[in-house]
Design a protein around this motif. Structure first.
Motif, PDB file in Angstrom:
ATOM      1  N   LEU A 101     -39.609 -29.550   4.504  1.00  0.00           N
ATOM      2  CA  LEU A 101     -40.792 -28.733   4.190  1.00  0.00           C
ATOM      3  C   LEU A 101     -40.545 -27.259   4.437  1.00  0.00           C
ATOM      4  O   LEU A 101     -40.926 -26.404   3.629  1.00  0.00           O
ATOM      5  CB  LEU A 101     -41.982 -29.207   5.030  1.00  0.00           C
ATOM      6  N   LYS A 102     -39.888 -26.947   5.554  1.00  0.00           N
ATOM      7  CA  LYS A 102     -39.622 -25.547   5.879  1.00  0.00           C
ATOM      8  C   LYS A 102     -38.668 -24.920   4.864  1.00  0.00           C
ATOM      9  O   LYS A 102     -38.834 -23.764   4.464  1.00  0.00           O
ATOM     10  CB  LYS A 102     -39.071 -25.431   7.295  1.00  0.00           C
ATOM     11  N   MET A 103     -37.659 -25.694   4.453  1.00  0.00           N
ATOM     12  CA  MET A 103     -36.722 -25.173   3.456  1.00  0.00           C
ATOM     13  C   MET A 103     -37.416 -24.887   2.134  1.00  0.00           C
ATOM     14  O   MET A 103     -37.158 -23.877   1.480  1.00  0.00           O
ATOM     15  CB  MET A 103     -35.572 -26.161   3.234  1.00  0.00           C
ATOM     16  N   LEU A 104     -38.311 -25.778   1.739  1.00  0.00           N
ATOM     17  CA  LEU A 104     -39.005 -25.600   0.464  1.00  0.00           C
ATOM     18  C   LEU A 104     -39.862 -24.334   0.442  1.00  0.00           C
ATOM     19  O   LEU A 104     -40.114 -23.777  -0.621  1.00  0.00           O
ATOM     20  CB  LEU A 104     -39.885 -26.823   0.164  1.00  0.00           C
ATOM     21  N   THR A 105     -40.296 -23.902   1.628  1.00  0.00           N
ATOM     22  CA  THR A 105     -41.100 -22.669   1.685  1.00  0.00           C
ATOM     23  C   THR A 105     -40.224 -21.409   1.631  1.00  0.00           C
ATOM     24  O   THR A 105     -40.747 -20.307   1.455  1.00  0.00           O
ATOM     25  CB  THR A 105     -41.954 -22.624   2.964  1.00  0.00           C
ATOM     26  N   MET A 106     -38.919 -21.571   1.778  1.00  0.00           N
ATOM     27  CA  MET A 106     -38.019 -20.411   1.825  1.00  0.00           C
ATOM     28  C   MET A 106     -37.604 -19.902   0.447  1.00  0.00           C
ATOM     29  O   MET A 106     -37.280 -18.734   0.282  1.00  0.00           O
ATOM     30  CB  MET A 106     -36.748 -20.773   2.610  1.00  0.00           C
ATOM     31  N   ASN A 107     -37.587 -20.809  -0.530  1.00  0.00           N
ATOM     32  CA  ASN A 107     -37.072 -20.416  -1.840  1.00  0.00           C
ATOM     33  C   ASN A 107     -37.845 -21.123  -2.944  1.00  0.00           C
ATOM     34  O   ASN A 107     -38.076 -22.331  -2.870  1.00  0.00           O
ATOM     35  CB  ASN A 107     -35.587 -20.764  -1.947  1.00  0.00           C
ATOM     36  N   LYS A 108     -38.240 -20.383  -3.943  1.00  0.00           N
ATOM     37  CA  LYS A 108     -38.936 -20.963  -5.088  1.00  0.00           C
ATOM     38  C   LYS A 108     -37.976 -20.991  -6.272  1.00  0.00           C
ATOM     39  O   LYS A 108     -37.588 -19.944  -6.805  1.00  0.00           O
ATOM     40  CB  LYS A 108     -40.170 -20.124  -5.442  1.00  0.00           C
ATOM     41  N   VAL A 109     -37.560 -22.193  -6.649  1.00  0.00           N
ATOM     42  CA  VAL A 109     -36.636 -22.339  -7.770  1.00  0.00           C
ATOM     43  C   VAL A 109     -37.448 -22.419  -9.060  1.00  0.00           C
ATOM     44  O   VAL A 109     -38.290 -23.311  -9.228  1.00  0.00           O
ATOM     45  CB  VAL A 109     -35.771 -23.600  -7.620  1.00  0.00           C
ATOM     46  N   GLU A 110     -37.197 -21.499  -9.942  1.00  0.00           N
ATOM     47  CA  GLU A 110     -37.914 -21.467 -11.219  1.00  0.00           C
ATOM     48  C   GLU A 110     -37.181 -22.295 -12.274  1.00  0.00           C
ATOM     49  O   GLU A 110     -35.950 -22.377 -12.281  1.00  0.00           O
ATOM     50  CB  GLU A 110     -38.030 -20.013 -11.716  1.00  0.00           C
ATOM     51  N   ASN A 111     -37.953 -22.908 -13.141  1.00  0.00           N
ATOM     52  CA  ASN A 111     -37.393 -23.638 -14.297  1.00  0.00           C
ATOM     53  C   ASN A 111     -36.360 -24.685 -13.891  1.00  0.00           C
ATOM     54  O   ASN A 111     -35.231 -24.702 -14.404  1.00  0.00           O
ATOM     55  CB  ASN A 111     -36.774 -22.649 -15.288  1.00  0.00           C
ATOM     56  N   ILE A 112     -36.732 -25.547 -12.958  1.00  0.00           N
ATOM     57  CA  ILE A 112     -35.844 -26.647 -12.588  1.00  0.00           C
ATOM     58  C   ILE A 112     -35.711 -27.590 -13.786  1.00  0.00           C
ATOM     59  O   ILE A 112     -36.713 -27.997 -14.370  1.00  0.00           O
ATOM     60  CB  ILE A 112     -36.412 -27.424 -11.384  1.00  0.00           C
ATOM     61  N   PRO A 113     -34.486 -27.927 -14.198  1.00  0.00           N
ATOM     62  CA  PRO A 113     -34.307 -28.834 -15.338  1.00  0.00           C
ATOM     63  C   PRO A 113     -35.106 -30.120 -15.150  1.00  0.00           C
ATOM     64  O   PRO A 113     -35.153 -30.672 -14.046  1.00  0.00           O
ATOM     65  CB  PRO A 113     -32.802 -29.103 -15.338  1.00  0.00           C
ATOM     66  N   GLU A 114     -35.724 -30.568 -16.203  1.00  0.00           N
ATOM     67  CA  GLU A 114     -36.613 -31.738 -16.128  1.00  0.00           C
ATOM     68  C   GLU A 114     -35.897 -32.981 -15.614  1.00  0.00           C
ATOM     69  O   GLU A 114     -36.460 -33.749 -14.814  1.00  0.00           O
ATOM     70  CB  GLU A 114     -37.200 -32.017 -17.513  1.00  0.00           C
ATOM     71  N   ASP A 115     -34.644 -33.189 -16.029  1.00  0.00           N
ATOM     72  CA  ASP A 115     -33.915 -34.378 -15.575  1.00  0.00           C
ATOM     73  C   ASP A 115     -33.611 -34.315 -14.084  1.00  0.00           C
ATOM     74  O   ASP A 115     -33.662 -35.331 -13.388  1.00  0.00           O
ATOM     75  CB  ASP A 115     -32.631 -34.562 -16.382  1.00  0.00           C
ATOM     76  N   VAL A 116     -33.335 -33.103 -13.580  1.00  0.00           N
ATOM     77  CA  VAL A 116     -33.071 -32.927 -12.152  1.00  0.00           C
ATOM     78  C   VAL A 116     -34.342 -33.170 -11.349  1.00  0.00           C
ATOM     79  O   VAL A 116     -34.333 -33.869 -10.326  1.00  0.00           O
ATOM     80  CB  VAL A 116     -32.511 -31.517 -11.859  1.00  0.00           C
TER      81      VAL A 116
END
Length: 224
Positions: A101-116
């Motif tokens: 949870l803490k890691m997810l708040t550190m970086n916002k990845v834009e346009n993650i490939p749908e399959d990933v």
């Protein structure tokens, strides 16, 4: 008189508290799974971390109670060091969900490939299911103890163990596939984002590993 009796004989057993601890793991894994889903859909996950913090506080309270109880008990079904080691692994599950949870708040990845994104959701679901089965095995341990280690109950416990081991194998395979897929997109995605998402995958696989460790230690106890 009742107060004196409670001081001499702990009211709650370590096994009962352990089961309560595994239930907290299930709740934490469920919150983490939901947070990952929201994150992948571009939502805000700030509030999810607070829920995990609450689970951590409750888990710490349980560990303290278990240590206090073991300081009073003269005889138990399980070796103290073995039992505390199992509790340490379940505690690690909650800690790692907090790390995710803490890691997810550190970086916002834009346009993650749908399959990933789809694979990550599937992995988080598999991990959550394994934690649920770990908790069920903990409850099965109570039945085994109450039955005086009857062969029937031990056999049913072994069958549940096999389920977790199969899930762990599936999660390992999926985790590696996601990692390969991420690095195959090194010319399409930001390198930092690839490493970031891969770190999340590794943490999810680590939760699965801790659940398997708990299950294996329980199996050792029931076959002593």
């Amino acid at each position: 008189m009742a107060n004196i009796f409670n001081k001499l004989v702990p009211y709650r057993s370590p096994l009962e508290l352990f089961i309560e601890h595994t239930i907290l793991c299930v709740e934490a894994a469920g919150v983490m799974k939901e947070a990952i889903k929201v994150y992948l859909n571009g939502g805000n996950i700030e509030g999810f971390s607070k829920k995990i913090d609450e689970f951590e506080d409750k888990a710490d309270g349980i560990k303290i109670k278990v240590r206090e109880i073991y300081s009073k008990l003269k005889w138990t079904y399980f070796n103290k060091s073995d039992f505390l080691d199992i509790l340490h692994n379940t505690d690690s599950i909650i800690d790692i969900t907090d790390d995710v949870l803490k890691m997810l708040t550190m970086n916002k990845v834009e346009n993650i490939p749908e399959d990933v994104a789809k694979d990550i959701l599937q992995l988080s679901d598999l991990v959550s299911e394994s934690v649920i089965h770990m908790s069920e095995i903990a409850k099965e341990l109570r039945l085994i103890v109450e039955s005086a280690f009857s062969p029937k109950e031990v056999k049913e416990g072994d069958e549940r163990v096999s389920v977790v081991e199969k899930e762990e194998h599936s999660s390992d395979i999926l985790g590696l596939e996601i990692g390969k897929k991420l690095f195959s997109k090194k010319y399409e995605m930001n390198a930092v984002d690839i490493m970031f998402l891969n770190s999340i995958i590794i943490l999810l696989m680590r939760i699965e590993d801790r659940a398997k460790n708990v299950v294996e230690r329980i199996r050792m106890i029931t076959h002593q």
